[in-house]
Write an enzyme that holds these catalytic residues in place. Structure first.
Site, PDB file in Angstrom:
ATOM      1  N   ASP A 161       0.836  -1.187   0.000  1.00 38.24           N
ATOM      2  CA  ASP A 161       0.000   0.000   0.000  1.00 38.24           C
ATOM      3  C   ASP A 161       0.878   1.247   0.000  1.00 38.24           C
ATOM      4  O   ASP A 161       1.842   1.347   0.774  1.00 38.24           O
ATOM      5  CB  ASP A 161      -0.891  -0.025   1.258  1.00 38.24           C
ATOM      6  N   GLU A 192       1.718  -0.445  -5.052  1.00 33.81           N
ATOM      7  CA  GLU A 192       0.784   0.624  -5.363  1.00 33.81           C
ATOM      8  C   GLU A 192       1.674   1.847  -5.561  1.00 33.81           C
ATOM      9  O   GLU A 192       2.164   2.420  -4.575  1.00 33.81           O
ATOM     10  CB  GLU A 192      -0.218   0.857  -4.229  1.00 33.81           C
TER      11      GLU A 192
END
Length: 763
Positions: free
Chosen positions: A401, A437
């Protein structure tokens, strides 16, 4: 440094706090307030500084016990706190750790066995202006705890400062000396040599990247309503391991599940105040512990074994396990956030602080804080955690993330950063699947296409181009061509391959696939934030009506659009990823930010799989997966060259206009809503496992996003002599190939807003 008036305010506040009566504490987790035995009533032997965390083992002379080791760089003293139940209450025994080696406080406590609950109290200066936030009144979770027991409820007592101090400009500087132990979860000592640690019979699927199809799911949401899973197992790791859950995954044909965060996480205070909870889990606080609320078997260490059994079951079904991990920030938020772990162990050592204002945090994540990954001990925490999940918990990879935040050096994103360098040389981590990401919320944080080899990336340029094409918002088809063929403009450098692109149209964050064709505006009212949260850039089209409708024409168009989107995704070069339930029309009722909706808004509705209209979407998705699995031309390991490989001029990739002619430079720049993509199976780079050349069928895919039908002239020799229809998204029923054959050079009518996939015939 603070002003004299601010320092005077703080001194007065502390005097008031010392004079105020404490009062009785409310019951928490069914127990009374912990009674502390300050004197060390248990012997503490020197122990060892490694490994970090709590490790049960045989100590000197074969005596069983647990070694505790905690990095706390600037601390003045560390107390290990053991918690036991006596007489219906909880007793806390404090054991000072007196050994200090390379900033690691350690000790071996004989007789401490698996199941023991524990935490730490860390002593040091309280001076937020310099970033020092030590407060021994706050019980801290071990960053290396393998299991966590209890919930974070976030009353005022768990804040290192006085949370509700009226003078906001110094609110985080007034220390709160109330004990937080009754209100916070505890770490649990886990048996490292338990039977669940035996992986000899485990068989990792080791699916090559090019062959992978990723299915993003939430452990709780995927299993909560499944009628084939026993009720007591729904919402848990055991539920995901149940044959009923595995049957769906196998029948669908995915090769990997990407689990939304399963590290122990906490709920934010603003959600708890509104009666909500963090459902997604992007608020980690324990990087070694499986989130306890997803365990059916118990939370005193049993969650560890349950998670491992889930991984084994998925592996036996041929499915890899990828974890969505949040190492960029923690649940302790900013300067006004709670003191749960790292903030109280060494705030300055773990977090990025604002240059010139150490009271504040450098926030590249939008969540209040950012881990200081350039610090060796922070980097060690992250890499130790990653290796643990691979070697001891059996997982096969990670999706990071806000990975750009991890790649920042002292300020800028740096692809030569310590984090990326360590991953590249680590003998364990460089062999697993690594997905970035590739952005964060800081300056220069958008890094799509910039991560080094070994890494794949969530390609949001793919998401945007495909959404825009099917809603009629692309000015031409240039960008779509790049995305369909592997995004060579982003990834054809440094030895990267087409599978560096993780192609997706939907993810957990945003509309579901069904909502993408049902809503043009977000509907997040249930979050209690006035519908201000969530993105306004959805690139969606409601097909003529906002929300669900009884209009049969609109409903039919929406289902066709879903078939178009799913077909486009699974025919594109790269690694496809979609969200659990998209294959059967799951809806979130227009919410594009369901992060706090632990209810039917987020849970998969399993009744859809057998419902007319949606069962056909599931059948098409499964059939496309099988088609992709059978045909290596759809799973290329190298980028297309676009050059002729034979005397007849046939190339591995060619693009056609509706006139049946190859696209020219002018065609790429002209307004268009139709594109023909020819994929040659004659010359696929690479060889099979036995060294033989790889050959396959060739295909022509026609993508037509305009409303009106179109006559498309099928290219003649050398491209083909005939074409057989394999997929026609204008048809709802896709149980068997349509099978219609067209001769080369003929015009085939492509219905409005549809995809036609044809197999090439050369005879």
């Amino acid at each position: 440094m603070s002003s004299a008036s601010e320092q005077r305010t703080v001194r007065e506040a502390r005097a008031k706090e010392r004079a105020a009566p404490e009062g009785p504490a409310p019951a928490v987790n069914g127990s009374r307030r912990a009674v502390a035995r300050v004197a060390p009533t248990r012997p503490v032997w020197p122990g060892a500084p490694t490994p970090l965390g709590a490790r049960f083992k045989a100590g000197p002379d074969g005596v069983a016990g647990t070694n505790f080791a905690l990095w706390a760089g600037g601390a003045e003293a560390v107390e290990l706190c053991l918690f036991d139940t006596e007489g219906g209450g909880v007793v806390e025994t404090r054991c000072p750790l007196t050994e200090l080696t390379h900033e690691i406080w350690h000790g071996f406590v004989p007789g401490v066995r698996p199941g023991q609950r524990y935490g730490y109290r860390v002593h040091g200066r309280w001076d937020p202006w310099t970033g020092a936030r030590w407060n021994p009144a706050k019980l801290l979770l071990d960053p290396y705890a393998r299991a966590v027991d209890g919930d974070f409820t976030l009353p005022a007592e768990v804040y290192g400062h006085v949370r509700d101090w009226p003078q906001q400009h110094v609110a985080d500087t007034v220390r709160d000396d109330r004990d937080s132990a009754p209100y916070v979860p505890k770490g649990v000592v886990v048996h490292d040599d338990a039977p669940d640690d035996e992986w000899a019979d485990d068989r990792r699927p080791k699916t090559p990247w090019a062959d992978s199809v990723i299915y993003e799911l939430h452990v709780r949401g995927f299993t909560k309503l499944h009628p084939g899973i026993p009720e007591e197992l729904r919402g848990t790791y055991a539920g995901l391991a149940h044959p009923a859950a595995l049957e769906h995954l196998v029948r669908l044909g995915v090769t990997a599940v990407e689990l939304m965060p399963v590290h122990q996480f906490a709920h934010e205070d603003h959600l708890l105040r509104r009666g909500l909870k963090n459902y997604w889990g992007y608020n980690s606080i324990g990087y070694f512990a499986p989130h306890a609320a997803y365990a059916a078997s118990g939370t005193a260490g049993e969650q560890v074994g349950e998670f491992k059994r889930m991984v084994r079951a998925l592996h036996e079904a041929g499915i890899e396990v990828i974890l969505d991990v949040v190492y960029n920030h923690t649940a302790e938020a900013g300067e006004l956030g709670p003191t749960l772990s790292l903030k109280g162990i060494d705030n300055r050592g773990y977090y990025r602080l604002q240059p010139g204002d150490a009271r504040r945090y450098a926030d590249y994540t939008g969540c209040g804080n950012t881990l200081q990954v350039v610090q060796p001990h922070v980097l060690r925490l992250i890499t130790d955690s990653l290796r643990y999940w691979v070697t001891e918990m059996g997982v096969d990879g990670f999706r990071f993330d806000l990975a750009a935040a991890l790649a920042r050096s002292f300020h800028d994103v740096d692809m030569l950063s310590p984090f990326l360098a360590v991953i590249a040389q680590d003998p364990v981590l460089r062999r697993v699947k690594l997905i970035a990401e590739p952005w964060d919320v800081g300056s220069g944080g958008y890094q799509v296409g910039a991560f080094p080899p070994l890494w794949t990336e969530w390609n949001d340029r793919y998401r945007g181009a495909v959404r825009d094409f099917w809603r009629g918002a692309l000015p031409d088809v240039r960008d779509l061509g790049y995305r369909l063929s592997g995004s060579s403009d982003l990834y054809a450098w440094g030895g990267r391959r087409p599978y560096a692109s993780v192609n997706f149209v939907t993810a957990h964050d945003g509309f579901t696939l069904r909502d993408l064709v049902t809503y043009e505006r977000k509907h997040n009212e249930a979050n209690g934030e006035g519908n201000r949260d969530g993105s306004d850039d959805n690139r969606s089209w409601n097909c003529g009506a906002e929300g669900e409708t009884d209009d049969e024409g609109v409903t039919a168009l929406r289902r066709r659009q879903l078939r178009n989107l799913m077909t486009t995704l699974l025919l594109s070069t790269g690694v496809p990823m979609f969200v659990a339930g998209d294959e059967m029309g799951r809806t979130q009722r227009g919410s594009n930010n369901a992060y706090c909706q632990d209810n039917e808004i987020s849970w998969v509705d399993w009744g859809l799989r057998d419902e007319p209209g949606w069962r056909e979407l599931f059948a098409l998705t499964s059939r496309l997966m099988e088609l992709r699995h059978r045909h290596p031309v759809l799973r290329r390991r190298a980028f297309f060259s676009g050059r002729a490989h034979s005397a007849d001029g046939l190339r591995d990739l060619a693009w056609f206009t509706p006139r049946g002619t190859e696209m020219t430079e002018a065609d790429w720049y002209a307004p268009a809503a139709t594109l023909g993509m020819y994929l040659s199976g004659r010359d696929i780079p690479g060889r099979d496992a036995r060294g033989a050349p790889v050959a396959d069928d060739s295909f022509l895919a026609i993508l037509h996003a305009a409303e009106q039908p179109l006559d498309f002239v099928l290219p003649g020799p050398p491209w083909a002599r005939s074409y057989e229809v394999v997929v026609d998204t204008a048809l709802e029923e896709q149980e068997a190939p349509p099978g219609t054959v067209h001769r080369a050079g003929a015009a085939v009518t492509v219905p409005g807003r549809s995809v036609l996939l044809l197999r090439v015939g050369h005879a």
